[in-house]
Scaffold this motif. Structure first.
Motif, PDB file in Angstrom:
ATOM      1  N   ILE A   1      11.134  31.733  73.315  1.00 57.78           N
ATOM      2  CA  ILE A   1       9.762  31.356  73.678  1.00 57.78           C
ATOM      3  C   ILE A   1       8.922  32.564  74.106  1.00 57.78           C
ATOM      4  N   GLN A   2       9.536  33.727  74.096  1.00 53.26           N
ATOM      5  CA  GLN A   2       8.832  34.983  74.385  1.00 53.26           C
ATOM      6  C   GLN A   2       8.162  34.971  75.760  1.00 53.26           C
ATOM      7  N   HIS A   3       8.896  34.440  76.731  1.00 53.46           N
ATOM      8  CA  HIS A   3       8.447  34.426  78.124  1.00 53.46           C
ATOM      9  C   HIS A   3       9.536  35.074  78.978  1.00 53.46           C
ATOM     10  N   PRO A   4       9.167  35.630  80.119  1.00 46.44           N
ATOM     11  CA  PRO A   4      10.150  36.297  80.975  1.00 46.44           C
ATOM     12  C   PRO A   4      11.255  35.357  81.462  1.00 46.44           C
ATOM     13  N   ILE A   5      12.398  35.921  81.726  1.00 45.55           N
ATOM     14  CA  ILE A   5      13.538  35.165  82.250  1.00 45.55           C
ATOM     15  C   ILE A   5      13.136  34.429  83.532  1.00 45.55           C
ATOM     16  N   GLU A   6      12.353  35.085  84.382  1.00 41.90           N
ATOM     17  CA  GLU A   6      11.910  34.462  85.637  1.00 41.90           C
ATOM     18  C   GLU A   6      11.135  33.172  85.372  1.00 41.90           C
ATOM     19  N   PHE A   7      10.342  33.165  84.304  1.00 38.86           N
ATOM     20  CA  PHE A   7       9.603  31.959  83.936  1.00 38.86           C
ATOM     21  C   PHE A   7      10.572  30.854  83.536  1.00 38.86           C
ATOM     22  N   VAL A   8      11.538  31.177  82.687  1.00 39.82           N
ATOM     23  CA  VAL A   8      12.500  30.176  82.203  1.00 39.82           C
ATOM     24  C   VAL A   8      13.317  29.614  83.354  1.00 39.82           C
ATOM     25  N   LYS A   9      13.694  30.454  84.295  1.00 38.31           N
ATOM     26  CA  LYS A   9      14.509  30.008  85.449  1.00 38.31           C
ATOM     27  C   LYS A   9      13.804  28.949  86.285  1.00 38.31           C
ATOM     28  N   MET A  10      12.482  28.909  86.213  1.00 36.80           N
ATOM     29  CA  MET A  10      11.749  27.885  86.977  1.00 36.80           C
ATOM     30  C   MET A  10      12.033  26.473  86.464  1.00 36.80           C
ATOM     31  N   PHE A  11      12.645  26.351  85.294  1.00 38.81           N
ATOM     32  CA  PHE A  11      12.831  25.041  84.679  1.00 38.81           C
ATOM     33  C   PHE A  11      14.287  24.622  84.580  1.00 38.81           C
ATOM     34  N   ILE A  12      15.151  25.288  85.331  1.00 31.98           N
ATOM     35  CA  ILE A  12      16.570  24.863  85.347  1.00 31.98           C
ATOM     36  C   ILE A  12      16.843  24.034  86.574  1.00 31.98           C
TER      37      ILE A  12
ATOM     38  N   ILE B   1       8.509  23.277  76.769  1.00 28.30           N
ATOM     39  CA  ILE B   1       9.219  23.974  75.688  1.00 28.30           C
ATOM     40  C   ILE B   1      10.471  24.650  76.240  1.00 28.30           C
ATOM     41  N   ALA B   2      10.345  25.310  77.383  1.00 24.80           N
ATOM     42  CA  ALA B   2      11.511  25.961  78.002  1.00 24.80           C
ATOM     43  C   ALA B   2      12.584  24.923  78.316  1.00 24.80           C
ATOM     44  N   LYS B   3      12.189  23.808  78.916  1.00 25.37           N
ATOM     45  CA  LYS B   3      13.155  22.744  79.245  1.00 25.37           C
ATOM     46  C   LYS B   3      13.852  22.229  77.988  1.00 25.37           C
ATOM     47  N   ARG B   4      13.088  22.092  76.903  1.00 31.51           N
ATOM     48  CA  ARG B   4      13.658  21.578  75.660  1.00 31.51           C
ATOM     49  C   ARG B   4      14.805  22.471  75.181  1.00 31.51           C
ATOM     50  N   TYR B   5      14.571  23.782  75.164  1.00 34.62           N
ATOM     51  CA  TYR B   5      15.620  24.696  74.705  1.00 34.62           C
ATOM     52  C   TYR B   5      16.788  24.735  75.668  1.00 34.62           C
ATOM     53  N   LEU B   6      16.529  24.702  76.948  1.00 32.03           N
ATOM     54  CA  LEU B   6      17.619  24.683  77.929  1.00 32.03           C
ATOM     55  C   LEU B   6      18.450  23.410  77.781  1.00 32.03           C
ATOM     56  N   ASN B   7      17.790  22.278  77.585  1.00 35.65           N
ATOM     57  CA  ASN B   7      18.490  21.002  77.404  1.00 35.65           C
ATOM     58  C   ASN B   7      19.298  20.958  76.105  1.00 35.65           C
ATOM     59  N   GLU B   8      18.870  21.760  75.121  1.00 36.48           N
ATOM     60  CA  GLU B   8      19.620  21.824  73.858  1.00 36.48           C
ATOM     61  C   GLU B   8      20.815  22.766  73.961  1.00 36.48           C
ATOM     62  N   GLY B   9      21.009  23.365  75.131  1.00 39.23           N
ATOM     63  CA  GLY B   9      22.183  24.203  75.331  1.00 39.23           C
ATOM     64  C   GLY B   9      21.951  25.704  75.202  1.00 39.23           C
ATOM     65  N   TYR B  10      20.745  26.110  74.985  1.00 43.51           N
ATOM     66  CA  TYR B  10      20.454  27.543  74.921  1.00 43.51           C
ATOM     67  C   TYR B  10      20.525  28.134  76.323  1.00 43.51           C
ATOM     68  N   SER B  11      20.986  29.356  76.415  1.00 41.18           N
ATOM     69  CA  SER B  11      21.062  30.034  77.711  1.00 41.18           C
ATOM     70  C   SER B  11      19.663  30.415  78.176  1.00 41.18           C
ATOM     71  N   ILE B  12      19.574  30.816  79.426  1.00 39.66           N
ATOM     72  CA  ILE B  12      18.291  31.275  79.967  1.00 39.66           C
ATOM     73  C   ILE B  12      17.782  32.457  79.148  1.00 39.66           C
ATOM     74  N   GLU B  13      18.671  33.385  78.852  1.00 38.42           N
ATOM     75  CA  GLU B  13      18.287  34.581  78.102  1.00 38.42           C
ATOM     76  C   GLU B  13      17.839  34.235  76.684  1.00 38.42           C
ATOM     77  N   GLN B  14      18.595  33.346  76.025  1.00 36.88           N
ATOM     78  CA  GLN B  14      18.219  32.935  74.668  1.00 36.88           C
ATOM     79  C   GLN B  14      16.861  32.226  74.664  1.00 36.88           C
ATOM     80  N   THR B  15      16.669  31.329  75.627  1.00 41.94           N
ATOM     81  CA  THR B  15      15.407  30.604  75.726  1.00 41.94           C
ATOM     82  C   THR B  15      14.260  31.575  75.963  1.00 41.94           C
ATOM     83  N   SER B  16      14.483  32.533  76.836  1.00 43.55           N
ATOM     84  CA  SER B  16      13.473  33.551  77.117  1.00 43.55           C
ATOM     85  C   SER B  16      13.071  34.286  75.836  1.00 43.55           C
ATOM     86  N   GLN B  17      14.056  34.638  75.035  1.00 40.59           N
ATOM     87  CA  GLN B  17      13.770  35.332  73.768  1.00 40.59           C
ATOM     88  C   GLN B  17      13.029  34.430  72.801  1.00 40.59           C
TER      89      GLN B  17
END
Length: 152
Positions: A141-152, A123-139
């Protein structure tokens, strides 16, 4: 002290073993006949009342107070696989939560709840691939920024 695994009481170890092997791709790590340990870190036990010296009537079915949780990368493919099993009883049909995760809950042959969720990493990868920022994706999917950064 170290936690080792969760154990589920089952009526028929062979029926449950087949269920978890076929539907959840669990590999048997240790098969002791009435007790089977799976690669996912849980075990099933036939004759649980005997093992624990509890009255048979105290081992309740369909208690709805715990679940095993699995994640899949391809949620749609898993739902198609699940639909090919006609004896599956659903706790609820697939649904999507506010953190954008799709999940389905079913009962195993002994009425333990099994939750299958779409991988939060997917899910995180999907939003990042759609162009959402790390911060936007974090918001979203309601997961910490550190979690989202694992998928960039």
């Amino acid at each position: 002290m170290k936690f080792k695994l969760a154990l589920l009481a089952v009526k028929n170890v062979n029926v449950s073993k087949q269920f978890y092997q076929e539907i959840f791709n669990q590999k048997v790590v240790l098969d002791l006949g009435r007790n089977v340990t799976f690669s996912g870190g849980f075990a099933i036990q036939e004759d649980f009342a005997w093992l624990t010296d509890l009255p048979v009537s105290s081992v309740v079915e369909k208690s709805n107070n715990m679940e095993l949780y699995f994640e899949v990368d391809d949620f749609d493919a898993f739902i198609q696989k699940l639909e090919s099993y006609k004896n599956i009883e659903y706790v609820h049909e697939p649904k999507k939560y506010e953190w954008q995760q799709r999940v389905v809950r079913i009962y195993d042959p002994d009425y333990h709840i099994i939750e299958i969720g779409e991988s939060m990493g997917v899910i995180a990868k999907r939003y990042l691939n759609e162009g959402y920022s790390i911060e936007q994706t974090s918001q979203i999917i309601q997961h910490p920024i550190e979690f989202v950064k694992m998928f960039i």
